[in-house]
Design a protein around this motif. Structure first.
Motif, PDB file in Angstrom:
ATOM      1  N   TYR A  48       0.706  -1.234   0.078  1.00 35.02           N
ATOM      2  CA  TYR A  48      -0.013  -0.019  -0.068  1.00 35.02           C
ATOM      3  C   TYR A  48       0.827   1.321  -0.019  1.00 35.02           C
ATOM      4  N   ARG A  49       2.037   1.055   0.720  1.00 35.08           N
ATOM      5  CA  ARG A  49       2.714   2.525   1.036  1.00 35.08           C
ATOM      6  C   ARG A  49       3.212   3.033  -0.299  1.00 35.08           C
ATOM      7  N   VAL A  50       3.986   2.217  -1.223  1.00 31.19           N
ATOM      8  CA  VAL A  50       4.511   2.811  -2.423  1.00 31.19           C
ATOM      9  C   VAL A  50       3.539   3.482  -3.130  1.00 31.19           C
ATOM     10  N   PRO A  51       2.619   2.695  -3.643  1.00 30.77           N
ATOM     11  CA  PRO A  51       1.556   3.656  -4.556  1.00 30.77           C
ATOM     12  C   PRO A  51       0.997   4.860  -3.815  1.00 30.77           C
ATOM     13  N   THR A  52       0.634   4.493  -2.404  1.00 30.93           N
ATOM     14  CA  THR A  52       0.101   5.718  -1.772  1.00 30.93           C
ATOM     15  C   THR A  52       0.872   7.107  -1.667  1.00 30.93           C
ATOM     16  N   GLY A  72      -6.164  -1.120 -12.020  1.00 31.79           N
ATOM     17  CA  GLY A  72      -7.166  -1.213 -10.966  1.00 31.79           C
ATOM     18  C   GLY A  72      -6.507  -1.728  -9.524  1.00 31.79           C
ATOM     19  N   THR A  73      -5.360  -2.461  -9.666  1.00 32.58           N
ATOM     20  CA  THR A  73      -4.917  -2.903  -8.254  1.00 32.58           C
ATOM     21  C   THR A  73      -4.456  -1.747  -7.656  1.00 32.58           C
ATOM     22  N   VAL A  74      -3.611  -0.811  -8.416  1.00 32.84           N
ATOM     23  CA  VAL A  74      -2.916   0.425  -7.830  1.00 32.84           C
ATOM     24  C   VAL A  74      -4.003   1.066  -7.299  1.00 32.84           C
ATOM     25  N   LYS A  75      -5.045   1.386  -7.863  1.00 32.76           N
ATOM     26  CA  LYS A  75      -6.281   2.273  -7.093  1.00 32.76           C
ATOM     27  C   LYS A  75      -6.560   1.550  -5.927  1.00 32.76           C
ATOM     28  N   VAL A  76      -6.981   0.336  -5.825  1.00 31.50           N
ATOM     29  CA  VAL A  76      -7.439  -0.198  -4.625  1.00 31.50           C
ATOM     30  C   VAL A  76      -6.326  -0.014  -3.304  1.00 31.50           C
ATOM     31  N   MET A  77      -5.019   0.025  -3.985  1.00 31.18           N
ATOM     32  CA  MET A  77      -3.993  -0.242  -2.800  1.00 31.18           C
ATOM     33  C   MET A  77      -4.045   1.323  -2.366  1.00 31.18           C
ATOM     34  N   VAL A  78      -4.243   2.501  -3.200  1.00 29.23           N
ATOM     35  CA  VAL A  78      -3.964   3.698  -2.710  1.00 29.23           C
ATOM     36  C   VAL A  78      -5.298   3.857  -1.818  1.00 29.23           C
ATOM     37  N   HIS A  79      -6.456   3.479  -2.118  1.00 25.92           N
ATOM     38  CA  HIS A  79      -7.632   3.685  -1.358  1.00 25.92           C
ATOM     39  C   HIS A  79      -7.603   3.063   0.023  1.00 25.92           C
ATOM     40  N   ARG A  80      -6.937   1.649   0.136  1.00 28.51           N
ATOM     41  CA  ARG A  80      -6.657   0.999   1.386  1.00 28.51           C
ATOM     42  C   ARG A  80      -5.490   1.758   2.094  1.00 28.51           C
TER      43      ARG A  80
END
Ligand SMILES: [Zn+2]
Lengths: 202, 143
Positions: A139-143, A165-173
């Motif tokens: 989560y940290r790197v994409p956020t 899509g995965t990147v977006k979900v990771m940022v949201h989380r």
């Protein structure tokens, strides 16, 4: 993009074209001026992507080596700082994908500026560093790329080699997790971030 | 529609990824749902704090620039033709970034570039050997 921190770094004065030309021709003194001027930016990017000082130093060094090798490819349509900023980001993300990382106890890095940063009520540098440190790596790197540096999702997907899509979900989380952590620093669940904790300098 | 539907959309909203009608629908919900409105405010605060953090300059370790220069001075001049060894290691670095590593038992990792590197080294030795012999046999063959 209005929120992008590219703009902040882009306001650093670019090296003169004469200095760039000398560095490109291999003038060590000219290249050293570049390193000295931009080391804070490059190191900050590496630290925020990698989350510890040892890895950040290695990746920042790698970013400057790539800069040195690629100097002849720099075109003045981009500002030099923006070009180097992207080199620093990709060197850091590549480093993260490649190296076995050095786990370190969380320690707030030193800031160049003297005064306490304005990060929002009840949020100080130590809070942010600890909250980012505790995020799961995925989560940290994409956020960081999205909300610390304002990169478009498409670019984050390309840099990290993950589907959009995965990147977006990771940022949201990542945001959800940070929200809870930053609030936990505060007094009560109903207060949100604002007013959650008296500022130490107030 | 319940709140979980809108909670999903708050992130899309702050990223500017909702269409006009979706924004209107969310804003209508926020106007009478204090919980979702609070969540939107908090997501905004988190993003604000992170963006402000990103504008700060962290102090690099002492003598960082000197260490960079020490390594840079070992490099060939920018843009000069890559020495063969350097070109091979750049290629391996690229492959490394793209291919990563092969997990071995015991938690160790074998970088794919090493496997390829060994292969290239073997090939170079074999080709060199062949060439020397090939040339010598041509030299010895009277025309
Ligand atoms: Zn609601």
């Amino acid at each position: 993009m209005a929120t992008s921190n590219l703009h902040k770094w882009a306001s650093l004065p670019d090296p003169s074209s004469a200095d760039l030309a000398r560095a490109t021709e291999g003038d060590a003194q000219a290249f050293k001026l570049i390193v000295e001027r931009y080391q804070g930016m490059v190191y900050s990017v590496a630290y925020n992507v990698l989350g510890n000082r040892t890895d950040a130093e290695d990746a920042a060094q790698e970013a400057f080596l790539r800069c040195y090798r690629k100097l002849p490819q720099f075109r003045s349509e981009a500002t030099f700082s923006t070009w180097l900023f992207r080199l620093a980001l990709t060197a850091s993300v590549d480093y993260k994908r490649r190296e076995k990382r050095h786990p370190e106890p969380v320690e707030t890095p030193e800031l160049v500026a003297e005064e306490a940063p304005e990060l929002g009520e009840g949020v100080d540098a130590a809070t942010i560093v600890a909250a980012l440190h505790d995020l799961p790596e995925d989560y940290r790197v994409p956020t960081v790329l999205r909300d610390v540096y304002g990169l478009p999702y498409q670019e984050i997907a390309e840099a990290t080699g993950r589907p959009l899509g995965t990147v977006k979900v990771m940022v949201h989380r990542g945001r959800a997790s940070l929200r809870l952590k930053l609030r936990a620093e505060g007094a009560g669940p109903e207060q949100g971030l604002a007013g959650a904790r008296p500022r130490s300098d107030a | 529609m319940d709140c979980s539907y809108f909670r999903e959309r708050i992130n899309l909203y702050v990223d500017g990824e909702l269409g006009y009608l979706e924004v209107a629908e969310l804003q209508q919900h926020l106007s009478f749902c204090p919980d979702c409105a609070a969540e939107l405010a908090q997501v905004g605060e988190v993003r604000g704090a992170l963006a402000a953090w990103g504008r700060l300059e962290l102090a690099p370790p002492p003598a960082f620039a000197e260490r960079v220069m020490a390594v840079a001075e070992l490099e060939p001049l920018p843009g000069s033709p890559r020495p063969f060894g350097r070109a091979v290691s750049d290629t391996l670095e690229y492959l490394d970034e793209k291919l990563g590593s092969i997990p071995l038992p015991g938690g160790r990792h074998l970088p794919v570039k090493n496997v390829i590197g060994w292969g290239l080294a073997t090939a170079a030795v074999v080709i060199g050997f062949e060439r020397r012999h090939g040339r010598r046999s041509r030299e010895l063959t009277p025309l």
